[in-house]
Design a protein around this motif. Structure first.
Motif, PDB file in Angstrom:
ATOM      1  N   GLY A 349      -5.702  56.690 -14.902  1.00 19.45           N
ATOM      2  CA  GLY A 349      -5.166  55.204 -15.105  1.00 19.45           C
ATOM      3  C   GLY A 349      -6.430  54.657 -14.852  1.00 19.45           C
ATOM      4  N   LEU A 350      -6.389  53.346 -15.510  1.00 16.60           N
ATOM      5  CA  LEU A 350      -7.534  52.278 -15.570  1.00 16.60           C
ATOM      6  C   LEU A 350      -7.177  51.050 -14.611  1.00 16.60           C
ATOM      7  N   ASN A 351      -7.687  50.899 -13.550  1.00 12.76           N
ATOM      8  CA  ASN A 351      -7.360  49.866 -12.720  1.00 12.76           C
ATOM      9  C   ASN A 351      -7.578  48.510 -13.337  1.00 12.76           C
ATOM     10  N   PRO A 352      -6.595  47.600 -13.254  1.00 10.27           N
ATOM     11  CA  PRO A 352      -6.849  46.165 -13.923  1.00 10.27           C
ATOM     12  C   PRO A 352      -8.118  45.553 -13.568  1.00 10.27           C
ATOM     13  N   GLU A 353      -8.556  45.844 -12.294  1.00  4.78           N
ATOM     14  CA  GLU A 353      -9.710  44.985 -11.750  1.00  4.78           C
ATOM     15  C   GLU A 353     -11.014  45.698 -12.348  1.00  4.78           C
ATOM     16  N   VAL A 354     -10.930  46.730 -12.579  1.00  2.26           N
ATOM     17  CA  VAL A 354     -12.331  47.241 -13.399  1.00  2.26           C
ATOM     18  C   VAL A 354     -12.068  46.733 -14.675  1.00  2.26           C
ATOM     19  N   LEU A 355     -11.100  46.611 -15.499  1.00  5.24           N
ATOM     20  CA  LEU A 355     -11.146  46.124 -16.668  1.00  5.24           C
ATOM     21  C   LEU A 355     -11.705  44.682 -16.794  1.00  5.24           C
ATOM     22  N   ALA A 356     -11.153  43.766 -15.816  1.00  7.13           N
ATOM     23  CA  ALA A 356     -11.509  42.657 -15.628  1.00  7.13           C
ATOM     24  C   ALA A 356     -13.122  42.458 -15.365  1.00  7.13           C
ATOM     25  N   LYS A 357     -13.719  43.425 -14.518  1.00  3.79           N
ATOM     26  CA  LYS A 357     -14.937  43.181 -14.216  1.00  3.79           C
ATOM     27  C   LYS A 357     -15.905  43.584 -15.312  1.00  3.79           C
ATOM     28  N   TRP A 358     -15.542  44.808 -16.167  1.00  2.00           N
ATOM     29  CA  TRP A 358     -16.190  45.061 -17.345  1.00  2.00           C
ATOM     30  C   TRP A 358     -16.206  43.913 -17.993  1.00  2.00           C
ATOM     31  N   LYS A 359     -15.250  43.127 -18.517  1.00  2.00           N
ATOM     32  CA  LYS A 359     -14.845  41.886 -19.386  1.00  2.00           C
ATOM     33  C   LYS A 359     -16.106  41.005 -18.958  1.00  2.00           C
ATOM     34  N   THR A 360     -16.090  40.640 -17.673  1.00  2.00           N
ATOM     35  CA  THR A 360     -17.110  39.828 -17.124  1.00  2.00           C
ATOM     36  C   THR A 360     -18.410  40.054 -17.245  1.00  2.00           C
ATOM     37  N   GLN A 361     -18.863  41.364 -16.842  1.00  2.00           N
ATOM     38  CA  GLN A 361     -20.090  41.541 -17.025  1.00  2.00           C
ATOM     39  C   GLN A 361     -20.751  42.145 -18.488  1.00  2.00           C
ATOM     40  N   THR A 362     -19.837  42.217 -19.498  1.00  2.00           N
ATOM     41  CA  THR A 362     -20.360  42.677 -20.665  1.00  2.00           C
ATOM     42  C   THR A 362     -19.918  41.820 -21.840  1.00  2.00           C
ATOM     43  N   GLY A 363     -18.585  41.225 -21.480  1.00  2.00           N
ATOM     44  CA  GLY A 363     -17.806  40.545 -22.532  1.00  2.00           C
ATOM     45  C   GLY A 363     -16.951  41.287 -23.547  1.00  2.00           C
ATOM     46  N   LEU A 364     -16.742  42.427 -23.113  1.00  2.00           N
ATOM     47  CA  LEU A 364     -15.947  43.448 -23.853  1.00  2.00           C
ATOM     48  C   LEU A 364     -14.765  43.854 -23.124  1.00  2.00           C
ATOM     49  N   ASP A 365     -13.658  43.904 -23.819  1.00  2.00           N
ATOM     50  CA  ASP A 365     -12.392  44.621 -23.398  1.00  2.00           C
ATOM     51  C   ASP A 365     -12.699  46.253 -23.308  1.00  2.00           C
ATOM     52  N   ILE A 366     -11.788  46.779 -22.465  1.00  2.00           N
ATOM     53  CA  ILE A 366     -11.731  48.229 -22.590  1.00  2.00           C
ATOM     54  C   ILE A 366     -10.340  48.540 -23.019  1.00  2.00           C
ATOM     55  N   HIS A 367     -10.253  49.432 -23.915  1.00  2.00           N
ATOM     56  CA  HIS A 367      -9.029  49.711 -24.790  1.00  2.00           C
ATOM     57  C   HIS A 367      -8.436  50.956 -24.222  1.00  2.00           C
ATOM     58  N   GLU A 368      -7.619  51.099 -23.361  1.00  3.20           N
ATOM     59  CA  GLU A 368      -7.202  52.445 -22.820  1.00  3.20           C
ATOM     60  C   GLU A 368      -6.223  53.174 -23.823  1.00  3.20           C
ATOM     61  N   ILE A 382      -4.816  48.853 -29.274  1.00  5.71           N
ATOM     62  CA  ILE A 382      -5.292  48.758 -30.429  1.00  5.71           C
ATOM     63  C   ILE A 382      -6.145  47.584 -30.675  1.00  5.71           C
ATOM     64  N   LYS A 383      -7.586  47.613 -31.039  1.00  6.25           N
ATOM     65  CA  LYS A 383      -8.539  46.323 -31.029  1.00  6.25           C
ATOM     66  C   LYS A 383      -7.575  45.305 -32.075  1.00  6.25           C
ATOM     67  N   GLY A 384      -7.375  44.058 -31.467  1.00  7.73           N
ATOM     68  CA  GLY A 384      -6.605  43.205 -32.079  1.00  7.73           C
ATOM     69  C   GLY A 384      -5.233  42.836 -31.691  1.00  7.73           C
ATOM     70  N   MET A 385      -4.823  43.838 -30.877  1.00  6.45           N
ATOM     71  CA  MET A 385      -3.388  43.560 -30.193  1.00  6.45           C
ATOM     72  C   MET A 385      -3.724  43.300 -28.754  1.00  6.45           C
ATOM     73  N   LYS A 386      -2.649  42.223 -28.198  1.00  8.49           N
ATOM     74  CA  LYS A 386      -2.931  41.869 -26.881  1.00  8.49           C
ATOM     75  C   LYS A 386      -2.918  43.116 -25.893  1.00  8.49           C
ATOM     76  N   ILE A 387      -3.907  42.912 -24.910  1.00  7.17           N
ATOM     77  CA  ILE A 387      -3.988  44.113 -23.889  1.00  7.17           C
ATOM     78  C   ILE A 387      -3.412  43.497 -22.646  1.00  7.17           C
ATOM     79  N   LYS A 388      -2.375  44.408 -22.187  1.00 11.41           N
ATOM     80  CA  LYS A 388      -1.852  44.215 -20.805  1.00 11.41           C
ATOM     81  C   LYS A 388      -2.380  44.974 -19.847  1.00 11.41           C
ATOM     82  N   PRO A 389      -3.249  44.426 -19.062  1.00 12.69           N
ATOM     83  CA  PRO A 389      -3.949  45.431 -18.070  1.00 12.69           C
ATOM     84  C   PRO A 389      -3.097  46.295 -17.388  1.00 12.69           C
ATOM     85  N   GLY A 390      -3.434  47.507 -17.435  1.00  7.87           N
ATOM     86  CA  GLY A 390      -2.710  48.700 -16.760  1.00  7.87           C
ATOM     87  C   GLY A 390      -1.795  49.360 -17.382  1.00  7.87           C
ATOM     88  N   SER A 391      -1.617  48.965 -18.777  1.00  3.97           N
ATOM     89  CA  SER A 391      -0.531  49.582 -19.690  1.00  3.97           C
ATOM     90  C   SER A 391      -1.508  50.487 -20.607  1.00  3.97           C
TER      91      SER A 391
END
Length: 585
Positions: A349-368, A382-391
């Motif tokens: 599982g990828l924690n939503p807070e990690v996804l948010a911090k990575w986005k803040t630090q690098t400007g990139l999303d993490i696609h689980e 998939i790149k281009g679709m809405k990411i729901k953190p934790g899904s």
């Protein structure tokens, strides 16, 4: 099939370069002829090709396009280490070297089509050569993590009846220690500079081997690779995949989840012993004509990752959620990643807070993404679709992923159940053939019309899948799947242990860690508990792979059991998770 591949790859080049990302209501991309082909097979409109071989039908075709100038000037393989050494191969060079390796397996090792080879190696270039060489010869590859102990190795040799073992100098002594019990083993191949009595040296043999090799004509359903996967009630099972299930099936994973094109350079940090290496270090990138990038990191170091992503033109990066947690703690904002454009993760599982911090630090999303050793990619953001953190994202074609109840019926959106894949009336071709030599456990994976993953989850109204937890007692620690039975068996071997039960315990970094509940033998009840804990931990490290040892140990008077005497791990696990959550508050 060869005719199809030759016509498909040039079309694929245009498709993969296309910026178009057209979505249908069911989240299946309409722009890919590849997926259309897969769906046609899965829906029964087309049959699997009779013959298919990934080496000749895909890799050699990329080499041909490369030679004709119809492929971007990107290497097929790029390897580096901390000492500044580099290895780069074009698809043509990969083809030539893998043909030499194929001749080594056939001639020097005396292996034949259908024989099995266990390869326990760190991230060295030879591991990739062996992958392709086995495809060319029809030999079945069995990868193993470099953390395996002598006991693990013996079990794999006996269970698989492998005729050849490939490893390096560091791990060769463990193999030698179990040779008396390895009656099927015929040859031993070592990867390294020095010589060792009784071992063939791969480097020396490659230096004199011929690059003239005719690829065997394998059928689509011929065996290609076996992965050992942990179980809850016994030793690891052997997951068998065919030439087509992996060789064709990973196209959707590479094209959609990894978002790869022939111009991309992909770095996946997975250990070579895990199926994740097939996802992101072999089939996913190479079926798309991308470059496989490898850093030979014995230990995961955030600073090395940051420097590597800054220095090399890596466009796609994949690592485990635990690693991403370590990276954001290191603060990646101090680095600049000029080429990086797509990040993916999976395995836990990828924690939503990690996804948010990575986005803040690098400007990139993490696609689980989500998959198993028994499958290719099942779900992904998939790149281009809405990411729901934790899904986990939405199902990837050609899978029909549903949430089912205990009777095999699909449950309504939002209701918890077992994550499952529809296998009746048509079984997706990109699934394992079964657990080798274990038809009972293979049959147990089917519930009604569905293959059950063993994972609990829900699907929301928009079709996103959310992971809840395991149906069984498997422990997922930093992406490593650990079966409690193996750890319990190791503990019971120690004279201090009368009974043992092993469950998961929540951990802020690894997600879960192994916890052992131990009933001491009478003679050890008065022993120092702290010293005994350390002794038992070291014992487990020696008996089985080091990553399986219990990081937490609790000594108890007795274990909860059913009326038939079976230990109730679920009771212990529930209590453990509740207690840790209370402590964290």
């Amino acid at each position: 099939m060869r005719t199809f591949i030759k016509s498909w790859i040039p079309q694929c080049l245009w498709i993969l370069r296309s910026p178009s990302r057209t979505f249908h209501g069911n989240n299946r991309l309409l722009t890919s002829q590849i997926i259309s082909y897969y769906e046609s097979i899965s829906q029964g409109k087309k049959e699997l090709p009779e013959y298919f071989n990934f080496a000749s039908d895909v890799l050699d075709e990329w080499a041909r396009l490369e030679k004709d100038g119809k492929k971007p000037a990107n290497p097929a393989f790029w390897w580096v280490n901390d000492e500044g050494e580099e290895v780069k191969w074009s698809f043509e060079e990969l083809g030539s070297l893998s043909k030499k390796a194929a001749n080594v397996l056939s001639e020097a090792c005396g292996l034949q089509r259908g024989d099995r080879v266990v390869a326990v190696l760190p991230r060295v270039p030879e591991w990739w050569l062996l992958n392709v060489a086995c495809m060319r010869t029809g030999i079945v590859l069995i990868p193993g993590t470099s953390q395996l102990t002598a006991k693990d190795i013996l079990y794999r040799l006996q269970a698989s009846k492998a005729k050849c073992f490939v490893t390096d100098d560091e791990r060769a002594p463990a193999v030698e220690s179990v040779l008396p019990g390895s009656q099927f083993l015929k040859s031993k191949l070592i990867v390294g500079k020095g010589s060792r009595a009784g071992w063939l040296n791969l480097k020396e043999l490659l230096a004199v081997a011929s690059a003239d090799h005719q690829c065997v004509k394998t059928k689509s359903q011929d065996p290609m690779v076996v992965y050992f996967t942990s179980g809850t009630t016994g030793f690891p099972k052997m997951v068998l995949h065919t030439q087509s299930s992996y060789g064709i099936g990973f196209a959707s994973t590479g094209r959609y989840w990894l978002n790869l094109t022939p111009s991309d350079i992909m770095w996946n940090t997975s250990d070579t012993g895990w199926a994740k290496s097939a996802y992101g270090s072999v089939f996913g990138p190479w079926i798309c004509g991308s470059c496989v990038f490898v850093h030979n990191m014995p230990l995961f170091k955030p600073e090395v990752v940051g420097e590597t992503l800054s220095r090399y033109p890596i466009t796609t990066f994949c690592t485990a959620p635990t690693a991403f947690r370590m990276l954001v703690q290191h603060d990646m904002s101090r680095y600049k990643f000029p080429s990086l454009k797509h990040c993916v993760t999976g395995g836990e599982g990828l924690n939503p807070e990690v996804l948010a911090k990575w986005k803040t630090q690098t400007g990139l999303d993490i696609h689980e993404g989500y998959g198993q050793s028994e499958t290719v990619g099942l779900c992904a953001n998939i790149k281009g679709m809405k990411i729901k953190p934790g899904s986990l994202g939405k199902p990837l074609p050609p899978y029909d992923v549903q949430i089912i109840d205990d009777q095999g019926a699909v449950v309504p959106a939002g209701k918890e159940g077992t994550i499952a894949i529809r296998v009746h009336p048509t079984r997706p071709f990109c699934m394992f053939s079964g657990y080798l030599d274990d038809p009972e456990k293979t049959a147990a994976t089917v519930r009604g019309d569905f293959y059950v993953t063993g994972d609990r989850g829900i699907m929301d109204e928009e079709g996103y899948v959310w992971f809840i937890g395991r149906d069984d007692d498997i422990i997922n620690s930093a992406g490593y799947r650990i079966g409690p039975f193996e750890v319990e068996s190791a503990l019971i071997e120690h004279p201090a242990v009368a009974e043992a039960a092993v469950v998961s315990s929540p951990d802020p970094v690894r997600g879960e860690v192994v916890k052992a509940f131990i009933v001491l033998a009478p003679a050890f009840v008065s022993h120092d508990r702290e010293k005994l804990t350390l002794e038992l931990q070291e014992h487990v490290k020696k008996v089985t792979a080091p990553y399986k040892y219990p990081r937490k140990v609790e000594f108890v008077q007795d274990l909860p059991k059913t009326v038939s005497g079976k230990v109730q791990r679920n009771v212990l696990r529930k209590k453990e998770w509740e207690n840790v959550k209370k402590e964290q508050k």
